[in-house]
Write an enzyme that holds these catalytic residues in place. Structure first.
Site, mmCIF file in Angstrom:
data_model
loop_
_atom_site.group_PDB
_atom_site.id
_atom_site.type_symbol
_atom_site.label_atom_id
_atom_site.label_comp_id
_atom_site.label_asym_id
_atom_site.label_seq_id
_atom_site.Cartn_x
_atom_site.Cartn_y
_atom_site.Cartn_z
ATOM 1 N N ASN A 91 0.883 -1.174 0.000
ATOM 2 C CA ASN A 91 0.000 0.000 0.000
ATOM 3 C C ASN A 91 0.914 1.216 0.000
ATOM 4 O O ASN A 91 1.498 1.546 1.021
ATOM 5 C CB ASN A 91 -0.888 -0.021 1.253
ATOM 6 N N TRP A 92 1.023 1.835 -1.169
ATOM 7 C CA TRP A 92 1.977 2.951 -1.287
ATOM 8 C C TRP A 92 1.452 4.239 -0.661
ATOM 9 O O TRP A 92 2.175 5.206 -0.533
ATOM 10 C CB TRP A 92 2.314 3.187 -2.766
ATOM 11 N N LYS A 93 0.165 4.268 -0.326
ATOM 12 C CA LYS A 93 -0.464 5.467 0.255
ATOM 13 C C LYS A 93 -0.241 6.681 -0.659
ATOM 14 O O LYS A 93 -0.260 6.517 -1.862
ATOM 15 C CB LYS A 93 0.060 5.714 1.676
ATOM 16 N N HIS A 120 -9.488 1.114 4.552
ATOM 17 C CA HIS A 120 -8.219 1.310 5.272
ATOM 18 C C HIS A 120 -8.457 2.276 6.438
ATOM 19 O O HIS A 120 -9.249 3.209 6.326
ATOM 20 C CB HIS A 120 -7.152 1.869 4.321
ATOM 21 N N GLU A 148 -6.851 4.667 7.510
ATOM 22 C CA GLU A 148 -6.615 6.091 7.205
ATOM 23 C C GLU A 148 -7.820 6.692 6.496
ATOM 24 O O GLU A 148 -8.134 7.872 6.683
ATOM 25 C CB GLU A 148 -5.322 6.239 6.373
ATOM 26 N N GLU A 191 -5.703 -5.139 10.391
ATOM 27 C CA GLU A 191 -4.719 -4.086 10.611
ATOM 28 C C GLU A 191 -5.027 -3.339 11.914
ATOM 29 O O GLU A 191 -5.865 -2.422 11.914
ATOM 30 C CB GLU A 191 -4.755 -3.092 9.451
ATOM 31 N N GLY A 245 2.116 2.170 10.596
ATOM 32 C CA GLY A 245 3.040 3.287 10.423
ATOM 33 C C GLY A 245 3.698 3.735 11.713
ATOM 34 O O GLY A 245 4.299 4.804 11.768
ATOM 35 N N SER A 263 3.090 -2.313 10.318
ATOM 36 C CA SER A 263 4.548 -2.331 10.523
ATOM 37 C C SER A 263 5.173 -3.694 10.234
ATOM 38 O O SER A 263 6.162 -4.071 10.871
ATOM 39 C CB SER A 263 4.911 -1.841 11.925
ATOM 40 N N GLY A 309 2.703 -1.241 4.278
ATOM 41 C CA GLY A 309 2.788 0.183 3.965
ATOM 42 C C GLY A 309 4.232 0.598 3.739
ATOM 43 O O GLY A 309 4.789 0.419 2.657
ATOM 44 N N GLY A 310 4.861 1.117 4.781
ATOM 45 C CA GLY A 310 6.213 1.677 4.676
ATOM 46 C C GLY A 310 7.209 0.779 3.953
ATOM 47 O O GLY A 310 7.944 1.233 3.063
HETATM 48 C C1 PEP Z 1 -0.833 0.000 5.809
HETATM 49 O O1 PEP Z 1 -0.777 1.127 5.357
HETATM 50 O O2 PEP Z 1 -1.783 -0.737 5.522
HETATM 51 C C2 PEP Z 1 0.234 -0.445 6.706
HETATM 52 C C3 PEP Z 1 0.146 -1.634 7.251
HETATM 53 O O3 PEP Z 1 1.248 0.442 6.897
HETATM 54 P P1 PEP Z 1 2.652 0.113 7.642
HETATM 55 O O4 PEP Z 1 3.157 -1.178 7.079
HETATM 56 O O5 PEP Z 1 3.530 1.281 7.286
HETATM 57 O O6 PEP Z 1 2.354 0.011 9.091
#
Ligand code: PEP
Length: 255
Positions: free
Chosen positions: A13-15, A98, A100, A170, A176, A216, A237-238
């Site tokens: 997930n590049w956001k 999501h 966010e 999640e 994040g 994470s 994500g990251g």
């Molecule tokens: C996400 O955005 O779905 C996510 C899990 O982010 P991260 O891996 O950065 O926690």
């Protein structure tokens, strides 16, 4: 054992990251590093990157997703993108619900359900995100909350359509933040989601659903999380913004 009944999927997930030019560079780095994957590999990218990334991954094992879609087919919804618009481009996946989107953009269980419906009607595979805030975990309501989010989002989804649904557990406190759920915590909630699916669709259908953990997940902790019996992949994500790290997670899911 049951793990063999379903496909592991690692989805990035590049956001709100990467211009089209940067997206091209990143996905081109990923292609050789993930080409031998024995799991699904998906990159969910900003709308403006979809064309570039779809073009770059042609003929590879990487599939492409969007990060959201609207529930209406068309109309006066300035700034929104419909599910049909995505499929017309060749997009196969879409993230829905999501945290966010729920936290910053007013998505609710009801709008999540409407987006899921629209995405499935358009032929997309949905990556449905569910998860609790830290206060909710501390209150001991994680399982009930995640069960409710799952049930509402899947309202009206048939057993046949369920084969195009991936669920990403999640925990919001882990997204994040660098704070990962322990492998046991991740597995416990993924197993709870599977119990909910079993109550709705029966155990055979539930055992076929890919349930990811997200929060994470990174090159260091992926193996332990993905070893859990009810964790079938990850929403990343990251770490999905670094080709090398993403490919290490894909390798961990391919074992
Ligand atoms: C996400 O955005 O779905 C996510 C899990 O982010 P991260 O891996 O950065 O926690």
């Amino acid at each position: 054992m049951n793990k063999q009944l379903r496909k592991a999927v690692i989805a990035g997930n590049w956001k709100m990251n990467k211009t089209p030019a940067e997206a091209k560079t990143l996905v081109e780095e990923m292609i050789p590093l993930t080409k031998d994957a024995d799991c699904g590999v998906v990159v969910c990218v900003p709308y403006v990157d979809l064309c570039t990334v779809l073009d770059a991954v042609k003929g590879t094992n990487i599939e492409v997703g969007a990060e959201n879609c609207h529930w209406e087919k068309s109309g006066a919804y300035t700034g929104e993108i419909s599910a049909d618009m995505l499929t017309s481009m060749g997009v196969k996946y879409v993230i829905i619900g999501h945290s966010e989107r729920r936290t910053y953009f007013g998505d609710t269980d009801v709008t999540v359900q409407k987006r899921v419906r629209a995405a499935l009607d358009a032929g997309l595979t949905v990556i449905l995100c569910v998860g609790e805030y830290l206060e909710q975990r501390e209150q001991g309501v994680t399982n009930e909350l995640v069960a409710m989010q799952t049930k509402i989002a899947l309202g009206g989804v048939s057993c046949e359509e369920l084969s195009r649904v991936i669920i990403a557990y999640e925990p919001v406190w882990a997204i994040g933040t660098g704070k990962t759920a322990t492998a046991e915590q991740a597995n416990e909630v993924c197993a709870e989601i599977r119990r909910v699916l079993s109550s709705l669709y029966g155990s055979e259908a539930a055992n076929g659903v890919t349930i990811q953990y997200g929060g994470s997940m990174n090159a260091k902790n992926a193996e332990e999380l993905l070893d859990q019996p009810d964790v079938d992949g990850g929403l990343i994500g990251g770490a999905s913004l670094k080709a090398e790290d993403f490919s290490i997670i894909v390798k961990a899911a391919s074992r």
